[in-house]
Design a protein around this motif. Structure first.
Motif, PDB file in Angstrom:
ATOM      1  N   LYS A 203       1.104  -1.568  -0.087  1.00 19.78           N
ATOM      2  CA  LYS A 203      -0.035  -0.260   0.018  1.00 19.78           C
ATOM      3  C   LYS A 203       1.099   1.251   0.447  1.00 19.78           C
ATOM      4  CE  LYS A 203      -3.335  -2.531   0.282  1.00 19.78           C
ATOM      5  NZ  LYS A 203      -4.364  -2.923  -0.972  1.00 19.78           N
ATOM      6  N   GLY A 204       1.855   1.353   0.598  1.00 20.95           N
ATOM      7  CA  GLY A 204       3.081   2.150   0.923  1.00 20.95           C
ATOM      8  C   GLY A 204       3.456   2.823  -0.163  1.00 20.95           C
ATOM      9  N   TRP A 205       3.990   1.655  -1.360  1.00 23.93           N
ATOM     10  CA  TRP A 205       4.706   2.054  -2.119  1.00 23.93           C
ATOM     11  C   TRP A 205       4.013   0.991  -3.256  1.00 23.93           C
ATOM     12  CZ3 TRP A 205       6.530   1.095   2.557  1.00 23.93           C
ATOM     13  CH2 TRP A 205       8.379   2.426   2.993  1.00 23.93           C
ATOM     14  N   LEU A 206       2.894   0.716  -3.708  1.00 24.98           N
ATOM     15  CA  LEU A 206       1.650   0.574  -4.727  1.00 24.98           C
ATOM     16  C   LEU A 206       2.957  -0.577  -5.579  1.00 24.98           C
ATOM     17  CD1 LEU A 206       0.485   4.081  -6.012  1.00 24.98           C
ATOM     18  CD2 LEU A 206      -0.170   2.371  -4.905  1.00 24.98           C
ATOM     19  N   TRP A 207       3.554  -1.413  -4.693  1.00 26.80           N
ATOM     20  CA  TRP A 207       3.977  -2.783  -5.202  1.00 26.80           C
ATOM     21  C   TRP A 207       3.076  -3.733  -4.340  1.00 26.80           C
ATOM     22  CZ3 TRP A 207       6.628  -4.050  -9.717  1.00 26.80           C
ATOM     23  CH2 TRP A 207       6.987  -2.886 -10.273  1.00 26.80           C
ATOM     24  N   PRO A 208       2.465  -4.774  -4.832  1.00 20.83           N
ATOM     25  CA  PRO A 208       2.009  -5.954  -4.490  1.00 20.83           C
ATOM     26  C   PRO A 208       2.434  -7.164  -4.590  1.00 20.83           C
ATOM     27  CG  PRO A 208       0.671  -5.223  -6.341  1.00 20.83           C
ATOM     28  CD  PRO A 208       0.992  -3.972  -6.376  1.00 20.83           C
ATOM     29  N   ARG A 209       2.980  -8.154  -3.034  1.00 18.77           N
ATOM     30  CA  ARG A 209       3.671  -9.277  -3.324  1.00 18.77           C
ATOM     31  C   ARG A 209       5.067  -8.930  -4.610  1.00 18.77           C
ATOM     32  NH1 ARG A 209      -1.677 -13.434  -5.483  1.00 18.77           N
ATOM     33  NH2 ARG A 209      -3.090 -12.110  -5.079  1.00 18.77           N
ATOM     34  N   LEU A 247      12.930   1.725   0.041  1.00 13.73           N
ATOM     35  CA  LEU A 247      12.914   2.188   1.161  1.00 13.73           C
ATOM     36  C   LEU A 247      14.068   2.637   0.776  1.00 13.73           C
ATOM     37  CD1 LEU A 247      13.283  -1.657   2.748  1.00 13.73           C
ATOM     38  CD2 LEU A 247      11.489   0.317   3.062  1.00 13.73           C
ATOM     39  N   THR A 248      15.023   2.744   0.151  1.00 15.83           N
ATOM     40  CA  THR A 248      16.281   3.625  -0.292  1.00 15.83           C
ATOM     41  C   THR A 248      15.992   5.049  -0.428  1.00 15.83           C
ATOM     42  OG1 THR A 248      17.295   2.151  -1.495  1.00 15.83           O
ATOM     43  CG2 THR A 248      17.752   2.107   0.944  1.00 15.83           C
ATOM     44  N   GLU A 249      15.400   4.741  -1.999  1.00 14.97           N
ATOM     45  CA  GLU A 249      15.225   6.248  -2.498  1.00 14.97           C
ATOM     46  C   GLU A 249      14.276   6.491  -2.758  1.00 14.97           C
ATOM     47  OE1 GLU A 249      16.680   5.141  -6.085  1.00 14.97           O
ATOM     48  OE2 GLU A 249      18.526   3.841  -5.899  1.00 14.97           O
ATOM     49  N   HIS A 250      12.826   5.952  -2.074  1.00 13.45           N
ATOM     50  CA  HIS A 250      11.796   6.214  -2.001  1.00 13.45           C
ATOM     51  C   HIS A 250      10.715   5.922  -0.684  1.00 13.45           C
ATOM     52  CE1 HIS A 250      11.420   6.730  -7.173  1.00 13.45           C
ATOM     53  NE2 HIS A 250      12.230   5.825  -6.817  1.00 13.45           N
ATOM     54  N   GLY A 251      12.053   6.991  -0.137  1.00 13.21           N
ATOM     55  CA  GLY A 251      11.535   7.168   1.517  1.00 13.21           C
ATOM     56  C   GLY A 251      10.295   7.574   1.693  1.00 13.21           C
TER      57      GLY A 251
END
Length: 346
Positions: A203-209, A247-251
């Motif tokens: 949900k937070g980055w819109l990348w499921p599974r 996690l590192t570039e799109h925090g």
């Protein structure tokens, strides 16, 4: 009416009555597609232990917990592994009856026969006495379609439930928690040592599974066996590389998503009749990143009397509550044509 049935019904209603207010879209990935970060052009080697520590740092949890942070491909995958372990130890499992039907599908696929408890219009925890078996209670914090976090009293009730038996544990699905650190109630439950936390970049980055973490509690028995189960079914190299980039570039991505969802929610509220808006609980209206809004009005009444297409709660599972659920994801509530949705991440 189940989810697939309702989707067919929704399309028929919108096609036949274009003036209806569509408050029943559920696909957040489609709604916020322009915001989703792109995968890296080149995939570098990333170790699971490094990702576990990066996840702990981001959510302000102790890095020394990394040995209990199991890397997986998301909450759904993590639950599948957890449920297999629960079946192996013949544990009793409680699932929310009106949150996510996939919970039951995963549990039964693992050989479990789960019991259930309702969350609408408020969570009602099971009150059966503890026995000799290990016992696990799954809850979502924040919960959908309730659209809010556990209250202080509800959190205290969960802790009381845990204290009734040393063999009780709570599984926390925190995938809808887009804040840092996690919600106060979640942290209180983690402090008991009897909580297993599940989170992901869904949900937070819109990348499921793609990538998630199952954080085992300090009191979790046989955690070495749990760790081996996750090691034998870990994410692919490409998924680990993407997770590292997220996690590192799109925090800041979860914060942008919260802002965009808040704007969409306000556009929904502006379009609702006063009596319908007044039926939306304040806690749901003010929960960061929320796009589910329960109202104590049947979906058929909203459709017939207000021209609002809402979701019947049966879409989420078994319930006796007669209300319905509004969402703020339809294109109607998005940015005006020609403007950008939130922030497009490259």
């Amino acid at each position: 009416m189940r989810f697939e049935e309702f989707q067919d019904f929704r399309q028929r209603e919108l096609s036949g009555s274009p003036s209806l207010l569509d408050a029943a879209e559920t696909n957040v990935y489609r709604a916020l597609a322009p915001m989703r970060p792109k995968p890296p052009a080149e995939v570098s080697t990333v170790h699971r232990c490094d990702l576990a520590r990066a996840w702990l740092r981001r959510f302000q949890l102790p890095e020394e917990w990394s040995g209990h942070a199991m890397v997986c491909r998301g909450v759904r995958h993590g639950l599948g592994v957890v449920f297999q372990r629960l079946h192996a130890v013949q544990a009793r499992l409680w699932l929310p009856s009106d949150v996510y039907p996939v919970y039951f599908e995963l549990a039964r696929a693992a050989g479990l026969e789960p019991a259930s408890y309702p969350t609408l219009p408020a969570p009602a925890l099971p009150n059966s006495p503890a026995d000799h078996r290990a016992e696990y209670l799954l809850l979502a914090n924040p919960s959908k379609p309730l659209g809010r976090y556990l209250s202080e009293a509800e959190c205290a009730a969960v802790i009381s439930w845990l204290r009734e038996s040393p063999r009780r544990r709570v599984l926390i699905d925190s995938v809808y928690d887009l804040g840092v650190p996690f919600a106060v109630g979640t942290r209180r439950l983690l402090d008991t040592g009897c909580a297993v936390l599940l989170h992901s970049v869904t949900k937070g980055w819109l990348w499921p599974r793609t990538f998630g973490v199952v954080l085992l509690g300090e009191e979790q028995a046989e955690w070495e066996e749990w760790a081996e189960a996750f090691r034998s079914d870990s994410p692919a190299r490409e998924q680990l590389g993407l997770a590292h980039r997220l996690l590192t570039e799109h925090g800041d991505m979860p914060r942008h998503i919260v802002d965009e969802l808040a704007a969409r929610a306000e556009r929904l509220f502006e379009r609702l009749p006063d009596d319908v808006l007044g039926a939306v609980p304040t806690a749901s209206r003010t929960c960061p990143g929320n796009y589910f809004f329960p109202v104590g009005i049947p979906a058929r009444t909203l459709l017939r009397e207000c021209g609002v297409l809402a979701m019947p709660v049966s879409v989420f599972g078994e319930t006796s509550w007669p209300g319905s659920v509004l969402t703020s994801l339809a294109d109607t509530f998005g940015p005006a044509p020609g403007t950008r949705s939130g922030e497009v991440a490259g």
